[in-house]
Write an enzyme that holds these catalytic residues in place. Sequence first.
Site, mmCIF file in Angstrom:
data_model
loop_
_atom_site.group_PDB
_atom_site.id
_atom_site.type_symbol
_atom_site.label_atom_id
_atom_site.label_comp_id
_atom_site.label_asym_id
_atom_site.label_seq_id
_atom_site.Cartn_x
_atom_site.Cartn_y
_atom_site.Cartn_z
ATOM 1 N N LYS A 105 0.864 -1.173 0.000
ATOM 2 C CA LYS A 105 0.000 0.000 0.000
ATOM 3 C C LYS A 105 0.905 1.228 0.000
ATOM 4 O O LYS A 105 1.935 1.252 0.689
ATOM 5 C CB LYS A 105 -0.867 -0.047 1.269
ATOM 6 C CG LYS A 105 -1.878 1.055 1.440
ATOM 7 C CD LYS A 105 -2.683 0.769 2.713
ATOM 8 C CE LYS A 105 -3.764 1.796 2.972
ATOM 9 N NZ LYS A 105 -4.555 1.425 4.184
ATOM 10 N N SER B 4 -9.282 0.992 3.285
ATOM 11 C CA SER B 4 -8.435 1.853 2.482
ATOM 12 C C SER B 4 -7.329 1.098 1.739
ATOM 13 O O SER B 4 -6.686 1.643 0.850
ATOM 14 C CB SER B 4 -7.792 2.918 3.379
ATOM 15 O OG SER B 4 -6.933 2.319 4.356
ATOM 16 N N SER C 190 -9.388 -1.375 7.481
ATOM 17 C CA SER C 190 -8.827 -1.097 6.162
ATOM 18 C C SER C 190 -8.038 -2.231 5.534
ATOM 19 O O SER C 190 -7.732 -2.177 4.345
ATOM 20 C CB SER C 190 -7.945 0.158 6.224
ATOM 21 O OG SER C 190 -8.739 1.302 6.399
#
Length: 567
Positions: A142, A216, A240
């Site tokens: 990420k 996320s 997330s």
Amino acid sequence: MNRLLPLSVKRSTLNVERSPSASSPSSFGLQNSAFRLFRPALLACALVIGHWSLVTPAQLRAAEVSLSSATIEDFNKAFSAGTLTSEKLVSLYLARVKAYEPALNAVITLNPKALDEARSLDAERKSGKVRSPLHGIPVVYKDNYNTFDLPTTGGFYGLKGSIPPKDATITARLREAGAIIIAKVNTSEFASGGAMSSLIGQSHNPHALDRTPSGSSGGTGVAIAAYYSPLGYGSDTGGSIRGPSTSNGIVGLKPTHGLLSRAGIIPLALSFDTGGPMTRSVYDIAISLNVTAGEPDPLDDATKKSVGKVAKDYTAFLKKDSLKGARIGVARDFMGQDPEVDVTIESALAVMKAQGAILVDIKYPPILLGMRGDLYNAIRRPEFKAQIADYLATLKPGYPKNIDDLLALSEKISAVSPEGYWPNPGRLALYRQEAKAAPLTDPAYLAAKTHGLAFVRDTMQALLDSQKLDAIVYPTSPRRPALIGEVPAAGADARPSATNYANLSGFPDLIVPAGFTSNGLPIGISFFGTAFSEPKLLALGYAYEQASKNIRVPKHAPALPGETITY
């Protein structure tokens, strides 16, 4: 010093014949040519060895596994057999990125040196040096994990090109173990809001392009589901890692707060933040923890909580019969919102019961259900305002320095810009709320952090202890993945998921695929337990995974030619 385990290879069948290209010794220490010469004698011996059971031709053939279902253990067997190199493995994954980007829109930055790094690690292996089971294994991050040689943007267009001073601790440990960064992937902007960023826009679910991959860590979820790599890392502040894991039909772990270092991960709220692995198998979660969990990190005080609580080898707990006799709490408070999700979860419970689990229906205390959102926001918003400024202060000149700068830059993008930057109205609304948040000296914030979190932690512990539960299970997302841009209906349930109880308590939560809706959308089930109970959760999740086998190749990222691993 990081803990790197020696490579162990387990064989469940007699794989003594390999492909003609293999050059390494077989499990009998014979070259393939020698094996073919003595095969008749070995077959005769097989009548005596193993209680007179004949070895079948299938057992004598080299094992084959598809790229989509291969575990890191499979890759290591192929490395040892000489039928696979890291360069070849990276090439297979890069071919998938080329085939399915930008349609899935998961990748922000590809590592231009990935193949060179693979060749270097292959040379190390050939010389006899194998750093760990992750030697030569590709990984995606990420894009809120610091990387000293690639930009780290948090998905925000205002940080485009920002090169942080050094790796995040997790990144550094994985590099030391021989893992190769293949890509930095999309994230909800600064790990909050919908599954899009102002830098590259919306990511798409590979099972259904009009559905959200959730945020996320949506880019990591998409990348693992579409198997751009076998291992990815996300971060989790309120769900997330777990939302994208269930929406993309993969495995994910939100670890105990303090098990893994957060140093070098762009903060959202450090009271809740944790990094964690996302994969296509429980085994790969376990093997990754052997590298990333370890001695406390002096750059992250939370890791002091892990002293004496880190397992020596997380793969040692992966046994198919682990559900037998396990007491599993069923949190039905989080069902009743989507009939197909409920049916799938009931089927998952039936599988667990058939494996010998004892199912116990439980209820969360009403006060706990009622306080979730307010307590979370009372801590999350003030912490981001203060902690993002601390992170931005570490960057080179020319980048934003505080929440006011982020807000001002966000307000400038009201339509797709000539540079390709995207308006992000959902995140803009959050910036406005965060800019108004109280300082970290505010009595309300301090009371919420000191007393509110202790109340949740003690209540969840009491719930587990009172019923002598090994874990609590619930649908990670009680509804199927939403349509991109879908607005919840008026009167929709104000507590759609239990995920952030794991953040409020600091407890771990493991997600395993549970099945699919009638229109092919993934559903996941959570295994939630007490602090540092990762070994137990991995054991239960592995037993369920092996009994159910719910991983699937996504409709919009099908297999490509040549994606077979042999050993």
